[in-house]
Design an enzyme around this catalytic site. Sequence first.
Site, PDB file in Angstrom:
ATOM      1  CD  GLU A  60      50.270 -12.601 -10.933  1.00 58.45           C
ATOM      2  OE1 GLU A  60      50.829 -11.947 -11.602  1.00 58.45           O
ATOM      3  OE2 GLU A  60      50.012 -12.367  -9.790  1.00 58.45           O
ATOM      4  CG  HIS A 129      44.258  -4.671  -4.585  1.00 61.41           C
ATOM      5  ND1 HIS A 129      45.109  -3.746  -5.218  1.00 61.41           N
ATOM      6  CD2 HIS A 129      45.436  -5.784  -4.676  1.00 61.41           C
ATOM      7  CE1 HIS A 129      46.421  -3.863  -5.511  1.00 61.41           C
ATOM      8  NE2 HIS A 129      46.717  -5.181  -5.097  1.00 61.41           N
TER       9      HIS A 129
END
Length: 325
Positions: A60, A129
């Site tokens: 990322e 998450h």
Amino acid sequence: MAIITYREALNQALREEMRRDPRVFLMGEEVGLYQGAYKVSQGLLEEFGSKRVIDTPISEAGFTGVGIGAAMVGLRPIVEMMTFNFALVAIDQIVNQAAKILYMSGGQYNVPMVIRGPGGPAHQLAAQHSQSMESYFYHVPGLKIVRPGTPKDAKGLLKSSIRDDDPVIFIESELLYGTKGEVPDGDYTIPLGVGEIKREGRDVTIIAYSTMLLLALQTAEELEREGISVEVVDPRTLRPLDIDLIIESVKKTNRAVVMESGAGFAGIGSGIGAIISEQAFDYLDAPVERVTGANAPTPYAKNLERAKIPSKERLIAAVKKVLAI
């Protein structure tokens, strides 16, 4: 108007903007061959090819940095986070680079870039998450923060975000991808920084966005049967925030409840509550109430997850508290 899903609305926005502007491209993990972890990029690789729909390694910080560089030299990248929780891996690139380059370069470099993907609680995705990430970025000057709650808003706001000259954090929701709604035909945009009254009311204002917006609207219907008229305001964009819309609604109803899925401490509700207190204090008949996620990581266990997330029962209790019922 066509009735389509939130997912399809986002796909339409991406497709139309990529057709309109050859500088727009999409990159991220599994956005190409797999067509997105939640199928938002379905069919884009086939239409636009691998130079504009780019599968990246699991890195990322790396591909966010590539996006920033591309934006600085004139392209308009859309960086997809498979889940916005992974944006934490790229937090230095987002906060220290994307958000500050315009300021630090004395206005010489814009970063016209969208970082998008799902965030917030879903169905048993557990602590790493399920975070409501908007509060992490809300504090950072230089970023715009968008959290759409309907297919119409998702499409119109994503198109505006792609055309914007500043970095935009665009957080979707796993729980909304399958929801349906009317979406206007043809090209349309919704300006960033403009909220909407999703339901007119006279007794109390609920300010809610994303998945909490749907819960607020359902609760408002239930309260209507008890004779309580609820106005529901959806800011849609958290930064810039449509302060005037919120204040005018509170001046009308004289009571406010702010709802968010994130933990309450230093959250979005804190900021909005402070603004209401500063600008509409004399109009308030009760202190601003907040309905937020519990101050704990999101559990995996279904019953505990349900306890962590704001509920209709808690929202009803907050509304009745400001009404002194």
